[in-house]
Design an enzyme around this catalytic site. Structure first.
Site, PDB file in Angstrom:
ATOM      1  N   LYS A 256       0.847  -1.205   0.000  1.00 41.50           N
ATOM      2  CA  LYS A 256       0.000   0.000   0.000  1.00 41.50           C
ATOM      3  C   LYS A 256       0.878   1.248   0.000  1.00 41.50           C
ATOM      4  O   LYS A 256       0.654   2.177  -0.766  1.00 41.50           O
ATOM      5  CB  LYS A 256      -0.882   0.014   1.240  1.00 41.50           C
ATOM      6  CG  LYS A 256      -1.554   1.359   1.514  1.00 41.50           C
ATOM      7  CD  LYS A 256      -2.475   1.323   2.713  1.00 41.50           C
ATOM      8  CE  LYS A 256      -1.826   1.755   3.985  1.00 41.50           C
ATOM      9  NZ  LYS A 256      -1.619   3.197   4.161  1.00 41.50           N
ATOM     10  N   ASN A 257       1.911   1.251   0.852  1.00 44.81           N
ATOM     11  CA  ASN A 257       2.689   2.488   1.022  1.00 44.81           C
ATOM     12  C   ASN A 257       3.751   2.694  -0.047  1.00 44.81           C
ATOM     13  O   ASN A 257       4.549   3.628   0.055  1.00 44.81           O
ATOM     14  CB  ASN A 257       3.268   2.556   2.445  1.00 44.81           C
ATOM     15  CG  ASN A 257       2.166   2.792   3.452  1.00 44.81           C
ATOM     16  OD1 ASN A 257       1.056   3.194   3.080  1.00 44.81           O
ATOM     17  ND2 ASN A 257       2.437   2.520   4.707  1.00 44.81           N
TER      18      ASN A 257
ATOM     19  N   ARG B 102      -5.177  10.506   3.783  1.00 46.21           N
ATOM     20  CA  ARG B 102      -4.050  11.355   4.200  1.00 46.21           C
ATOM     21  C   ARG B 102      -2.960  11.324   3.129  1.00 46.21           C
ATOM     22  O   ARG B 102      -2.344  12.342   2.821  1.00 46.21           O
ATOM     23  CB  ARG B 102      -3.533  10.810   5.538  1.00 46.21           C
ATOM     24  CG  ARG B 102      -2.095  11.101   5.864  1.00 46.21           C
ATOM     25  CD  ARG B 102      -1.861  12.410   6.516  1.00 46.21           C
ATOM     26  NE  ARG B 102      -0.439  12.729   6.501  1.00 46.21           N
ATOM     27  CZ  ARG B 102       0.026  13.925   6.849  1.00 46.21           C
ATOM     28  NH1 ARG B 102      -0.801  14.859   7.236  1.00 46.21           N
ATOM     29  NH2 ARG B 102       1.314  14.188   6.807  1.00 46.21           N
TER      30      ARG B 102
ATOM     31  N   CYS C 235      -5.272  11.772  11.728  1.00 47.79           N
ATOM     32  CA  CYS C 235      -6.109  10.615  12.025  1.00 47.79           C
ATOM     33  C   CYS C 235      -5.822  10.283  13.489  1.00 47.79           C
ATOM     34  O   CYS C 235      -5.078  10.975  14.163  1.00 47.79           O
ATOM     35  CB  CYS C 235      -5.796   9.454  11.099  1.00 47.79           C
ATOM     36  SG  CYS C 235      -4.053   9.180  10.899  1.00 47.79           S
TER      37      CYS C 235
ATOM     38  N   ARG D  15      -0.471  14.669  12.367  1.00 48.37           N
ATOM     39  CA  ARG D  15      -0.007  14.568  10.982  1.00 48.37           C
ATOM     40  C   ARG D  15       0.193  15.959  10.370  1.00 48.37           C
ATOM     41  O   ARG D  15      -0.524  16.387   9.480  1.00 48.37           O
ATOM     42  CB  ARG D  15      -0.952  13.738  10.113  1.00 48.37           C
ATOM     43  CG  ARG D  15      -1.454  12.442  10.703  1.00 48.37           C
ATOM     44  CD  ARG D  15      -0.394  11.417  11.024  1.00 48.37           C
ATOM     45  NE  ARG D  15       0.314  10.881   9.891  1.00 48.37           N
ATOM     46  CZ  ARG D  15      -0.113   9.883   9.126  1.00 48.37           C
ATOM     47  NH1 ARG D  15      -1.279   9.350   9.388  1.00 48.37           N
ATOM     48  NH2 ARG D  15       0.615   9.445   8.118  1.00 48.37           N
TER      49      ARG D  15
ATOM     50  N   ASP E 233       4.001   0.688  12.065  1.00 47.82           N
ATOM     51  CA  ASP E 233       2.768   0.071  11.549  1.00 47.82           C
ATOM     52  C   ASP E 233       2.599  -1.363  12.043  1.00 47.82           C
ATOM     53  O   ASP E 233       1.531  -1.956  11.849  1.00 47.82           O
ATOM     54  CB  ASP E 233       2.747   0.098  10.018  1.00 47.82           C
ATOM     55  CG  ASP E 233       2.644   1.517   9.497  1.00 47.82           C
ATOM     56  OD1 ASP E 233       2.905   1.738   8.299  1.00 47.82           O
ATOM     57  OD2 ASP E 233       2.327   2.422  10.294  1.00 47.82           O
TER      58      ASP E 233
ATOM     59  N   ARG F 135      -8.978  -0.547   3.929  1.00 45.84           N
ATOM     60  CA  ARG F 135      -8.121   0.493   3.339  1.00 45.84           C
ATOM     61  C   ARG F 135      -6.759  -0.086   3.000  1.00 45.84           C
ATOM     62  O   ARG F 135      -6.086   0.378   2.077  1.00 45.84           O
ATOM     63  CB  ARG F 135      -7.912   1.652   4.323  1.00 45.84           C
ATOM     64  CG  ARG F 135      -9.065   2.600   4.459  1.00 45.84           C
ATOM     65  CD  ARG F 135      -8.670   3.787   5.311  1.00 45.84           C
ATOM     66  NE  ARG F 135      -7.422   4.364   4.840  1.00 45.84           N
ATOM     67  CZ  ARG F 135      -6.705   5.234   5.566  1.00 45.84           C
ATOM     68  NH1 ARG F 135      -7.099   5.592   6.759  1.00 45.84           N
ATOM     69  NH2 ARG F 135      -5.588   5.734   5.085  1.00 45.84           N
TER      70      ARG F 135
HETATM   71  C1  EPZ Z   1       4.188   6.935   6.246  1.00 46.72           C
HETATM   72  O1  EPZ Z   1       3.493   8.010   6.781  1.00 46.72           O
HETATM   73  C2  EPZ Z   1       3.161   5.815   6.118  1.00 46.72           C
HETATM   74  N1  EPZ Z   1       2.075   6.228   5.246  1.00 46.72           N
HETATM   75  C3  EPZ Z   1       2.600   5.477   7.499  1.00 46.72           C
HETATM   76  O2  EPZ Z   1       1.742   4.351   7.335  1.00 46.72           O
HETATM   77  C4  EPZ Z   1       3.765   5.086   8.404  1.00 46.72           C
HETATM   78  O3  EPZ Z   1       3.245   4.819   9.703  1.00 46.72           O
HETATM   79  C5  EPZ Z   1       4.766   6.244   8.475  1.00 46.72           C
HETATM   80  O4  EPZ Z   1       5.237   6.563   7.142  1.00 46.72           O
HETATM   81  C6  EPZ Z   1       5.980   5.896   9.316  1.00 46.72           C
HETATM   82  O5  EPZ Z   1       6.589   4.762   8.794  1.00 46.72           O
HETATM   83  C7  EPZ Z   1       2.263   6.246   3.910  1.00 46.72           C
HETATM   84  O6  EPZ Z   1       3.335   5.978   3.405  1.00 46.72           O
HETATM   85  C8  EPZ Z   1       1.073   6.612   3.083  1.00 46.72           C
HETATM   86  P1  EPZ Z   1       4.211  11.367   8.637  1.00 46.72           P
HETATM   87  P2  EPZ Z   1       4.051   9.496   6.658  1.00 46.72           P
HETATM   88  O7  EPZ Z   1       2.796  11.789   8.872  1.00 46.72           O
HETATM   89  O8  EPZ Z   1       5.379   9.523   5.997  1.00 46.72           O
HETATM   90  C9  EPZ Z   1       6.361  14.330  11.210  1.00 46.72           C
HETATM   91  C10 EPZ Z   1      -0.220   3.158   7.554  1.00 46.72           C
HETATM   92  O9  EPZ Z   1      -0.835   2.660   8.517  1.00 46.72           O
HETATM   93  N2  EPZ Z   1       5.975  15.325  10.192  1.00 46.72           N
HETATM   94  O10 EPZ Z   1       5.016  12.160   7.687  1.00 46.72           O
HETATM   95  O11 EPZ Z   1       3.002  10.312   6.032  1.00 46.72           O
HETATM   96  C11 EPZ Z   1       5.168  13.659  11.886  1.00 46.72           C
HETATM   97  O12 EPZ Z   1       4.694  14.442  12.960  1.00 46.72           O
HETATM   98  C12 EPZ Z   1       0.358   4.534   7.654  1.00 46.72           C
HETATM   99  O13 EPZ Z   1      -0.027   2.576   6.446  1.00 46.72           O
HETATM  100  C13 EPZ Z   1       6.223  16.669  10.446  1.00 46.72           C
HETATM  101  O14 EPZ Z   1       6.737  17.038  11.505  1.00 46.72           O
HETATM  102  O15 EPZ Z   1       4.243   9.861   8.170  1.00 46.72           O
HETATM  103  C14 EPZ Z   1       5.790  12.339  12.343  1.00 46.72           C
HETATM  104  O16 EPZ Z   1       6.500  12.547  13.563  1.00 46.72           O
HETATM  105  C15 EPZ Z   1       0.128   5.158   9.026  1.00 46.72           C
HETATM  106  N3  EPZ Z   1       5.876  17.587   9.506  1.00 46.72           N
HETATM  107  C16 EPZ Z   1       6.788  12.001  11.239  1.00 46.72           C
HETATM  108  O17 EPZ Z   1       7.033  13.242  10.551  1.00 46.72           O
HETATM  109  C17 EPZ Z   1       5.331  17.224   8.301  1.00 46.72           C
HETATM  110  O18 EPZ Z   1       5.085  18.106   7.454  1.00 46.72           O
HETATM  111  C18 EPZ Z   1       6.245  11.010  10.228  1.00 46.72           C
HETATM  112  O19 EPZ Z   1       4.885  11.312  10.059  1.00 46.72           O
HETATM  113  C19 EPZ Z   1       5.083  15.853   8.061  1.00 46.72           C
HETATM  114  C20 EPZ Z   1       5.417  14.919   9.016  1.00 46.72           C
END
Ligand code: EPZ
Length: 430
Positions: free
Chosen positions: A28-29, A99, A123, A128, A316, A409
């Site tokens: 998915k990711n 998201r 979420c 996020r 995850d 999802r």
């Molecule tokens: C990806 O999310 C995955 N989603 C997530 O999977 C996964 O848990 C996560 O990476 C960590 O491995 C996808 O790839 C679609 P983030 P990502 O929100 O990269 C900080 C699942 O269940 N941050 O960027 O979108 C944030 O607070 C999902 O499949 C900022 O500070 O994760 C966090 O601490 C859940 N500012 C860290 O980065 C920003 O602008 C990662 O969060 C963006 C993020």
């Protein structure tokens, strides 16, 4: 509006009876990003091993809303052309459900010089934020205007390559700027880039189509901007979903007599497999499969789990491994370092009979072994939702897992596939 459905599970009451083979689907990711990257292509491109999941359906809807042509060759293969793209405005109803729609912003901004999108929503696992996206776009020469919960990001002329340091190793931020850099003027350097394998797989796909990306699999990725990419004759096979594979290995350890998880990449699961070995789970790995067997009568040892960016323990898999920890002997410790709100599912687990204690928004104890009794529970997100299904498989009696849209999802036809290995699970209108 999605149908309200629930999974009904008749638990195995601690017996290990699941057996046979379960084939892992496409990641998915990764696929949500390779689909988004079709915006960088001037012609048609094919993507295979696409999991038949809700997030893919939402992403394909978003691409069609933007004017893309999507041809479904079969349930797991699509041909996409974005030659006809006629807008770079992302609709609110798509963004609110997905998201990951935020990764569309990089390619749209790089191609059209502007993108208009709503705050993609948090979420239950955390706020996020998107500050890193907005700051990165500004460093590439774009202006950002926020109004009524939407962001209008515009550049005069083309995006400019820039050096971007990521204060957090965000996967989607890394991917968004890797894609934006493909069409930006000059060189983009992403420092403190995330190392998840899905990122390198996306980068290799883009390079096959004419991109100039180097430093893949390292924390410094360089992209030399150029022309639109060409999908001529290209068909990208989505890599196996390591989170789905890991979830099945955990299910096999708890409820399996002899379970083969096939079409996966064991090398992407080092952190999980190391911990399962530490806990005393018996399994063997091959080039593209993991076999979990010989665990009858075994008592697993408690673990200290700290989630961490790849190659550390994946956040995850934090909820799924917690189910195993409710059955392990002694006190286990969970330290969720990535998200600030990803432990709340433990409260419902206590209603099954588990013995957990949330210490703060990042840390919790789990004491075991605990006899689990089936319960009715709501899925708060896809990973905790699947963890509840695993708890239901372990438990005695009947479990109802509601809000299965969340589980759909990220896991293709999961009830059918679990039934095929012997779990008594059915889907019904809730
Ligand atoms: C990806 O999310 C995955 N989603 C997530 O999977 C996964 O848990 C996560 O990476 C960590 O491995 C996808 O790839 C679609 P983030 P990502 O929100 O990269 C900080 C699942 O269940 N941050 O960027 O979108 C944030 O607070 C999902 O499949 C900022 O500070 O994760 C966090 O601490 C859940 N500012 C860290 O980065 C920003 O602008 C990662 O969060 C963006 C993020």
């Amino acid at each position: 509006m999605e149908k309200k459905e629930a999974f009904i599970i008749d638990g195995l009451n601690g017996e290990r009876k699941l057996s046979g083979e379960i084939v892992v689907g496409g990641a998915k990711n990764e696929v949500l990003k390779t689909l988004a990257s079709t915006i960088l292509f001037k012609d048609e491109v094919s993507i295979s091993n696409v999991p038949q999941i809700e997030d893919v359906a939402r992403t394909l809807e978003a691409l069609k809303n933007l004017g893309a042509t999507v041809v479904k060759e079969n349930n797991n293969k699509y041909r996409i052309s974005t030659a006809g793209l006629n807008t770079s405005v992302i609709s609110a109803d798509i963004a609110k459900k997905l998201r990951a729609s935020v990764v569309l912003t990089g390619p749209l901004l790089a191609r059209f010089g502007s993108v208009d999108f709503p705050y993609p929503g948090g979420c239950v696992i955390g706020k996020r934020p998107i500050d890193m996206f907005l700051d990165g776009f500004k460093s590439m020469g774009a202006a950002v205007v926020e109004a009524d919960g939407r962001f209008l990001v515009k550049t005069e002329g083309k995006l400019k390559g820039a050096e971007i340091f990521l204060k957090n190793q965000s996967v989607t931020v890394t991917e968004t700027f890797m894609m934006a850099g493909v069409l930006a003027e000059g060189k983009t350097v992403i420092k403190n880039a995330a190392l998840e394998p899905e990122i390198a797989s996306l980068g290799r796909f883009l390079n096959e189509a004419g991109a100039k990306i180097s430093g893949l699999e390292t924390s410094t990725i360089e992209i030399v901007g150029g022309e639109m990419l060409s999908g001529k004759g290209l068909c990208h096979e989505t890599m196996p979903d390591r989170i789905e594979a890991g979830s099945f290995v955990i299910l096999g350890a708890l409820c399996g007599s002899d379970l083969r998880i096939s079409k996966c990449e064991p090398k992407h699961l080092d952190a999980l497999l190391y911990n399962l070995k530490e806990s005393g789970v018996n399994f063997e790995t091959g080039p593209d499969h993991i076999r979990v067997y010989g665990n009858e009568g075994r008592h697993f040892k408690s673990l200290d789990i700290k989630t961490h960016e790849y190659p550390g323990f994946p956040t995850d898999l934090q909820a799924p491994i917690s189910i195993l920890l409710t059955q392990a002997e002694g006190q286990s410790f969970i330290f969720e370092t990535i998200f600030e709100n990803r432990l709340n599912y433990l409260e419902a687990l206590d209603r099954f009979g588990a013995s957990t204690r949330i210490l703060d928004s990042h840390r919790a104890f789990i004491n075991g072994p605990a006899k689990l009794e089936g319960r009715a529970v709501e899925s708060p997100d896809l990973r905790a939702g699947l963890a509840y299904a695993i708890a239901g498989a372990v438990a005695k009696g009947r479990t109802e897992v509601h809000n299965v849209y969340y589980i759909d999802r990220g896991y293709e036809r999961i009830d059918e596939r679990l039934r095929a290995i012997g779990l008594d699970i059915s889907r019904r209108e809730a």
